[in-house]
Design an enzyme around this catalytic site. Sequence first.
Site, PDB file in Angstrom:
ATOM      1  NE  ARG A  12      -3.536   2.450   2.524  1.00 38.84           N
ATOM      2  CZ  ARG A  12      -4.020   2.999   3.615  1.00 38.84           C
ATOM      3  NH1 ARG A  12      -3.741   2.478   4.814  1.00 38.84           N
ATOM      4  NH2 ARG A  12      -4.786   4.070   3.555  1.00 38.84           N
ATOM      5  CE1 TYR A  43     -15.500  12.355  11.939  1.00 40.52           C
ATOM      6  CE2 TYR A  43     -16.949  14.250  11.703  1.00 40.52           C
ATOM      7  CZ  TYR A  43     -15.777  13.592  11.388  1.00 40.52           C
ATOM      8  OH  TYR A  43     -14.877  14.169  10.515  1.00 40.52           O
ATOM      9  N   GLY A  83     -15.029  21.735   6.251  1.00 37.85           N
ATOM     10  CA  GLY A  83     -16.371  21.346   5.864  1.00 37.85           C
ATOM     11  C   GLY A  83     -16.285  20.099   5.001  1.00 37.85           C
TER      12      GLY A  83
END
Length: 263
Positions: free
Chosen positions: A57, A170, A201
């Site tokens: 990875r 969260y 955002g």
Amino acid sequence: MSDNRSNSTSSTNTPSTPNKVAMVTGALGGIGTAVCEKLLANDYHIIATLSKDDPERIKQWCDDNGFDAERFEFLPIDLSDHEKAIAAIQATIDKYDSLYALINSAGITRDSSFKKMTFEQWKEVVDTNLTSLYTVVHPIFVKMLEQKTGRIVNISSINGLRGQYGQTNYSAAKAGIIGFTKALAYEGAAAFVTANVVAPGYTHTPMVESVPDHIMDKIKETIPMNRLASAKEIAAACMYLISDDAIFVTGETISVNGGQYMS
């Protein structure tokens, strides 16, 4: 005012590196990758954390982004195992004469209405997004206090400022990051160690891009600029906060959300 960085380019314990070293958690994620790109452009050597040792990875990530793997030290840590993780972090940062910046961008979501949320969903998000800050930040903060210089940037979220349906876990964790950072800023100020928050955002990352188009269209309608942020725009805010221009900025939260939430 000088930023008091070490002028040493090498130590007895590590290969020769640029004189600026930064750690990035969640480095292989969308925002983490953009942060790494900007750090490399500014001659940083990067300690990049990931959840497990995965050479394939890492190689693919470096190839995809045109990164020189020699500019990194990859640090696999399981943040759910505090003792092993903090020992690994301590051993790694001890290799370097100084560690100038820490940018925490690791995070997960396990969304559910609170009525249906399991304790496991709550705990996994809070542990990964908030409790792990102790494990990561503590040894680095102590080193920065000894250096009498350092920059810490923690990534929160617009939903840590305003809340969001289905994200009590969260939102709680991301709000906690802000409180943690403000308190840390008080403790670091006398040693010229700053601590700040970037609250993105909705941002173009693999996690957000999985949202169905019809839902994403509704989200964009709530953003005055009618688009999502790019990961590079979030990274740019992080880079400002670790720059010499921000030496007098600490305990602050920079929102990068296109005007979606103004406070």
